[in-house]
Design a protein around this motif. Sequence first.
Motif, PDB file in Angstrom:
ATOM      1  N   ALA A 207     206.606  -3.848 -28.451  1.00 52.11           N
ATOM      2  CA  ALA A 207     205.807  -2.722 -27.595  1.00 52.11           C
ATOM      3  C   ALA A 207     206.893  -2.608 -26.721  1.00 52.11           C
ATOM      4  N   LEU A 208     208.145  -3.665 -25.930  1.00 48.60           N
ATOM      5  CA  LEU A 208     208.472  -3.073 -24.812  1.00 48.60           C
ATOM      6  C   LEU A 208     209.739  -2.593 -25.385  1.00 48.60           C
ATOM      7  N   LYS A 209     210.247  -2.904 -26.434  1.00 49.31           N
ATOM      8  CA  LYS A 209     211.448  -1.951 -26.757  1.00 49.31           C
ATOM      9  C   LYS A 209     210.737  -1.005 -26.922  1.00 49.31           C
ATOM     10  N   ILE A 210     210.165  -0.695 -27.721  1.00 45.64           N
ATOM     11  CA  ILE A 210     209.545   1.212 -27.256  1.00 45.64           C
ATOM     12  C   ILE A 210     209.475   1.499 -26.164  1.00 45.64           C
ATOM     13  N   ALA A 211     208.887   0.786 -25.383  1.00 47.90           N
ATOM     14  CA  ALA A 211     208.634   1.623 -23.401  1.00 47.90           C
ATOM     15  C   ALA A 211     210.457   1.818 -23.111  1.00 47.90           C
ATOM     16  N   ARG A 212     211.419   1.110 -23.655  1.00 43.48           N
ATOM     17  CA  ARG A 212     212.289   1.116 -23.002  1.00 43.48           C
ATOM     18  C   ARG A 212     212.748   1.971 -23.372  1.00 43.48           C
ATOM     19  N   ASN A 213     212.884   2.257 -24.674  1.00 41.75           N
ATOM     20  CA  ASN A 213     213.793   3.013 -25.573  1.00 41.75           C
ATOM     21  C   ASN A 213     212.971   4.742 -24.975  1.00 41.75           C
ATOM     22  N   LEU A 214     211.794   4.992 -24.577  1.00 44.05           N
ATOM     23  CA  LEU A 214     211.434   5.970 -23.843  1.00 44.05           C
ATOM     24  C   LEU A 214     211.709   6.053 -22.847  1.00 44.05           C
ATOM     25  N   VAL A 215     211.784   5.268 -21.877  1.00 42.53           N
ATOM     26  CA  VAL A 215     212.448   5.046 -20.214  1.00 42.53           C
ATOM     27  C   VAL A 215     214.125   5.857 -20.712  1.00 42.53           C
ATOM     28  N   ARG A 216     214.738   4.622 -21.203  1.00 38.78           N
ATOM     29  CA  ARG A 216     216.766   5.352 -20.439  1.00 38.78           C
ATOM     30  C   ARG A 216     216.204   6.560 -21.768  1.00 38.78           C
ATOM     31  N   GLY A 217     215.905   7.074 -22.638  1.00 37.88           N
ATOM     32  CA  GLY A 217     216.472   8.592 -23.249  1.00 37.88           C
ATOM     33  C   GLY A 217     217.294   8.502 -23.707  1.00 37.88           C
ATOM     34  N   ASP A 218     217.973   9.666 -24.118  1.00 34.81           N
ATOM     35  CA  ASP A 218     219.101  10.365 -24.917  1.00 34.81           C
ATOM     36  C   ASP A 218     220.389   9.105 -24.775  1.00 34.81           C
ATOM     37  N   VAL A 219     220.463   8.363 -25.746  1.00 31.42           N
ATOM     38  CA  VAL A 219     221.539   7.236 -24.725  1.00 31.42           C
ATOM     39  C   VAL A 219     223.151   7.836 -25.644  1.00 31.42           C
ATOM     40  N   ASP A 220     222.261   8.619 -26.609  1.00 29.98           N
ATOM     41  CA  ASP A 220     224.157   9.191 -26.849  1.00 29.98           C
ATOM     42  C   ASP A 220     224.649  10.067 -26.487  1.00 29.98           C
ATOM     43  N   ALA A 221     224.140  10.761 -25.151  1.00 36.78           N
ATOM     44  CA  ALA A 221     225.156  11.070 -24.266  1.00 36.78           C
ATOM     45  C   ALA A 221     225.445  10.226 -23.226  1.00 36.78           C
ATOM     46  N   ILE A 222     225.019   9.153 -23.050  1.00 38.89           N
ATOM     47  CA  ILE A 222     225.379   8.065 -21.945  1.00 38.89           C
ATOM     48  C   ILE A 222     226.833   7.558 -22.736  1.00 38.89           C
ATOM     49  N   ARG A 223     226.522   7.089 -23.857  1.00 38.68           N
ATOM     50  CA  ARG A 223     228.161   7.078 -24.611  1.00 38.68           C
ATOM     51  C   ARG A 223     229.079   8.020 -25.220  1.00 38.68           C
ATOM     52  N   ALA A 224     228.253   9.609 -25.387  1.00 36.54           N
ATOM     53  CA  ALA A 224     229.558  10.734 -24.757  1.00 36.54           C
ATOM     54  C   ALA A 224     230.258  10.906 -23.570  1.00 36.54           C
ATOM     55  N   ARG A 225     229.441  10.338 -22.423  1.00 34.60           N
ATOM     56  CA  ARG A 225     230.170  10.443 -21.306  1.00 34.60           C
ATOM     57  C   ARG A 225     231.362   9.171 -21.293  1.00 34.60           C
ATOM     58  N   ILE A 226     230.766   7.883 -21.576  1.00 35.97           N
ATOM     59  CA  ILE A 226     231.491   6.780 -21.610  1.00 35.97           C
ATOM     60  C   ILE A 226     232.732   7.068 -22.246  1.00 35.97           C
ATOM     61  N   ASP A 227     232.780   7.750 -22.840  1.00 35.33           N
ATOM     62  CA  ASP A 227     234.196   8.078 -24.165  1.00 35.33           C
ATOM     63  C   ASP A 227     235.360   8.945 -23.470  1.00 35.33           C
ATOM     64  N   GLU A 228     234.223  10.140 -22.710  1.00 32.17           N
ATOM     65  CA  GLU A 228     235.231  11.027 -21.997  1.00 32.17           C
ATOM     66  C   GLU A 228     235.521  10.795 -20.669  1.00 32.17           C
ATOM     67  N   GLU A 229     234.632   9.854 -19.993  1.00 31.21           N
ATOM     68  CA  GLU A 229     235.663   8.930 -18.424  1.00 31.21           C
ATOM     69  C   GLU A 229     236.855   7.783 -19.392  1.00 31.21           C
ATOM     70  N   ILE A 230     236.856   7.199 -20.727  1.00 31.89           N
ATOM     71  CA  ILE A 230     237.796   6.480 -20.664  1.00 31.89           C
ATOM     72  C   ILE A 230     239.135   7.065 -21.410  1.00 31.89           C
ATOM     73  N   VAL A 231     239.234   8.639 -21.630  1.00 29.65           N
ATOM     74  CA  VAL A 231     239.988   9.143 -21.873  1.00 29.65           C
ATOM     75  C   VAL A 231     240.931   9.681 -20.568  1.00 29.65           C
ATOM     76  N   HIS A 232     240.381  10.080 -19.339  1.00 27.83           N
ATOM     77  CA  HIS A 232     240.530  10.381 -17.767  1.00 27.83           C
ATOM     78  C   HIS A 232     241.225   9.170 -17.495  1.00 27.83           C
ATOM     79  N   PHE A 233     240.111   8.395 -17.581  1.00 24.30           N
ATOM     80  CA  PHE A 233     241.057   6.781 -17.305  1.00 24.30           C
ATOM     81  C   PHE A 233     241.972   6.375 -18.363  1.00 24.30           C
ATOM     82  N   ALA A 234     242.005   5.897 -19.220  1.00 21.32           N
ATOM     83  CA  ALA A 234     243.453   5.243 -19.632  1.00 21.32           C
ATOM     84  C   ALA A 234     244.404   6.081 -19.529  1.00 21.32           C
TER      85      ALA A 234
END
Length: 252
Positions: A207-234
């Motif tokens: 139940a906690l896992k499901i609640a956490r996932n619902l609160v966090r929302g779409d993590v694909d956008a987070i992963r994509a932004r991490i990669d985008e930032e890393i390109v500029h960072f590097a």
Amino acid sequence: MSEDHILLERPQVAAGVQVIRFNRPDKKNAITDAMYRSMIEALKAADTDEDIRAIVFLGTPGCFSAGNDMADFLGFAMSGGKGRLAAADFLHTLVSVEKPIVSGVDGLAIGIGTTLNLHCDLTVASSRSLFKTPFVDLALVPEAASSLLVPRIAGHQRAFALLAAGEGFSAEQAMAAGLIWKVVPEADVEAETLKIAANLASKPPQALKIARNLVRGDVDAIRARIDEEIVHFAAQLQSSEARAAFEAFMRR
């Protein structure tokens, strides 16, 4: 692990909790590539261990983390950008963790010492804590998807102040901005953090896992932004302005 710069603890007072502790106080818990690799292993192990139901990040008295080790950044820049930044792999692992993560911050939280907490579900901080991301001052750019998450949480002006202008946030300011959960006296940070984590560990895990996932929302956008930032960072790491900033920092 990492010459004991990363300590793994299973506190008796917090059943089902895995603590990952920064333990390099002589360098203000600056994080090296080896430390990132140790944390990656620890996170993966904790996430697959059924006996662990919550994960905690802690530092040492007066310092959570001063951010990435500057010598590693300078080495990457001098190598011409060869290899992959261990920080990027750590961030992707952190985002992929399916168990609740709690952090306890006392004192300095600089760079990734601040942005790491964006991926924690609850953060406790002492009243003497300072959250600061001097990326632009080092000729770098935001990381850890902070350019996505901080505006979403705190609004444009606070995000710009933190991530672009490099303004430091007190614990009270960070709480008012929604970046952390609670401010307590410095002597209570660890106990309060472990209490919160133990409470989460005692809850029905699915139940906690499901609640956490619902609160966090779409993590694909987070992963994509991490990669985008890393390109500029590097790219910025290899720039002449960054090299000058690093060399000036190392001469301090």
